[in-house]
Design an enzyme around this catalytic site. Structure first.
Site, PDB file in Angstrom:
ATOM      1  N   CYS A 150      42.654  -8.327   6.149  1.00 29.11           N
ATOM      2  CA  CYS A 150      43.484  -7.436   7.547  1.00 29.11           C
ATOM      3  C   CYS A 150      44.920  -7.477   7.382  1.00 29.11           C
ATOM      4  CB  CYS A 150      42.773  -8.052   8.579  1.00 29.11           C
ATOM      5  SG  CYS A 150      42.805  -9.971   8.699  1.00 29.11           S
TER       6      CYS A 150
ATOM      7  N   HIS B  86      47.076  -8.955  14.767  1.00 32.88           N
ATOM      8  CA  HIS B  86      47.954  -9.425  13.870  1.00 32.88           C
ATOM      9  C   HIS B  86      49.217  -9.075  14.178  1.00 32.88           C
ATOM     10  CE1 HIS B  86      44.252 -11.315  12.759  1.00 32.88           C
ATOM     11  NE2 HIS B  86      44.268 -11.350  11.328  1.00 32.88           N
TER      12      HIS B  86
END
Ligand code: A2P
Length: 331
Positions: A129, A242
């Site tokens: 990710c 993130h």
């Protein structure tokens, strides 16, 4: 496209649930949806287009008549069960790290190397990710200037660890505020009101496995075997999305104007860069959004031909479920 029988392995997890929502949102042509998880989840039901679908146990014989199997139940489950899905005739899109470095398995971000999908032999891997979010901004700059190496630090949300880590942050915040004692379970240290420079396991070279993924997976996705990335991955008390601070060095001279032009033209990416008005990408703004955001773009004052920038993205979406469904669409 004909309607397809889709299976989701790990359907009850943080990413699995987003896979169901992404199939709905993108109106993926589903004729039948099979939801699979561990035996602990038998009896649970999850909603898909208003219909309650029972969760079944993931087993070797779960994939009869399945056309597309989206896996997000961890690398162990992928290694064990994905071959059975392929054998049953399904194409697997695997979100775990199980096959990412397997030369026979394409590792794909559709906006960057969608063509690599053609080489698949039944399995396509979804990248890490943090790597996916970083490359969404790095790739357009690479096309413009030719990237040589990057230095980066990540600020990773707890939902990347899974559903139980979201609960750990929530309860630890409440316990800390109420001055109640608690013992960390998911992470080795408190995550509430703290940051932990430790994501994934440590390797012999002192980096963690997560940190090396940007170089290892980046080389495959960018088709750049010499690409170098020195990364520090940090877990932060953020529920979702993130962020990555990146300093990148390029082959050719860079300019801010050309960099912004390349970033603005990139699909799946939004430029949010107005520091004077305190506008820059932040996890709270990209959570739940498909597009990643990039900002704080400036000439790097320590690197030759260097750019410094900041990118944020919902790791459950572009970093996982959305990317997986985009791959399934290409397939
Ligand atoms: P379950 O909910 O039954 O434990 P997360 O990353 O949010 O923790 O979710 C992991 C997902 O993978 C869940 O759906 C979990 O199911 C599933 N899972 C984990 N290990 C296995 C396994 N060995 N077999 C099947 N499903 C698994």
């Amino acid at each position: 496209m004909k309607n397809l029988h889709v299976a989701i392995a790990g359907a009850t997890g943080a990413v699995g649930v987003e896979m169901i929502r992404t199939l709905e949102k993108r109106r993926f042509p589903v004729s039948r949806l099979t939801l699979l998880a561990s035996s602990r989840s038998i009896g649970k039901r999850l909603l898909f287009h208003g219909e309650q679908i029972p969760v079944q146990e993931l087993r070797e014989d779960s994939f009869q008549d399945v056309d597309v199997a989206l896996f997000s139940a961890g690398a162990g489950a992928s290694k064990k069960f994905a071959p059975f899905a392929v054998q049953a005739g399904a194409v697997v899109v695997d979100n775990s790290s199980a096959f990412r470095m397997d030369g026979e398995v394409p590792l794909v971000i559709p906006e960057i190397n969608g063509n690599d999908i053609r080489k698949n032999r039944g399995i396509v891997a979804n990248p890490n990710c943090t790597t996916a979010i970083a490359l969404m901004a790095l790739h357009p700059l690479h096309k413009a200037f030719g990237v040589r190496r990057v230095f980066a630090a990540s600020y990773q949300a707890v939902s990347g660890t899974g559903a139980q880590a979201i609960e750990e942050l929530r309860t630890q915040v409440a316990d800390t505020v109420a001055e109640r004692p608690f013992s960390p379970k998911v992470y080795p240290h408190p995550i509430a009101f703290n940051v932990i420079p430790h994501v994934d396991v440590f390797l012999e070279n002192g980096y963690t496995k997560e940190e090396m993924k940007m170089q290892n997976e980046g080389r495959r996705i960018l088709h750049l075997p010499e690409f170098k990335a020195s990364v520090t991955c940090v877990r932060v008390p953020v529920y979702r999305a993130h962020s990555v601070a990146i300093n990148a060095e390029f082959e050719r001279p860079v300019s801010i104007e050309e960099a912004l032009e390349a970033l603005r033209a990139a699909p799946g990416l939004k430029v949010v860069d107005d520091p004077a008005n305190a506008q820059y990408p932040m996890p709270v703004n990209v959570a739940g959004r498909d597009d990643c955001e990039v900002g704080r773009v400036r000439l790097d004052c320590a690197l030759e031909n260097g750019l410094a920038f900041w990118v944020a993205g919902d790791q459950l979406l572009k970093g996982a479920a959305l990317n997986a469904v985009q791959i399934a669409e290409l397939l």
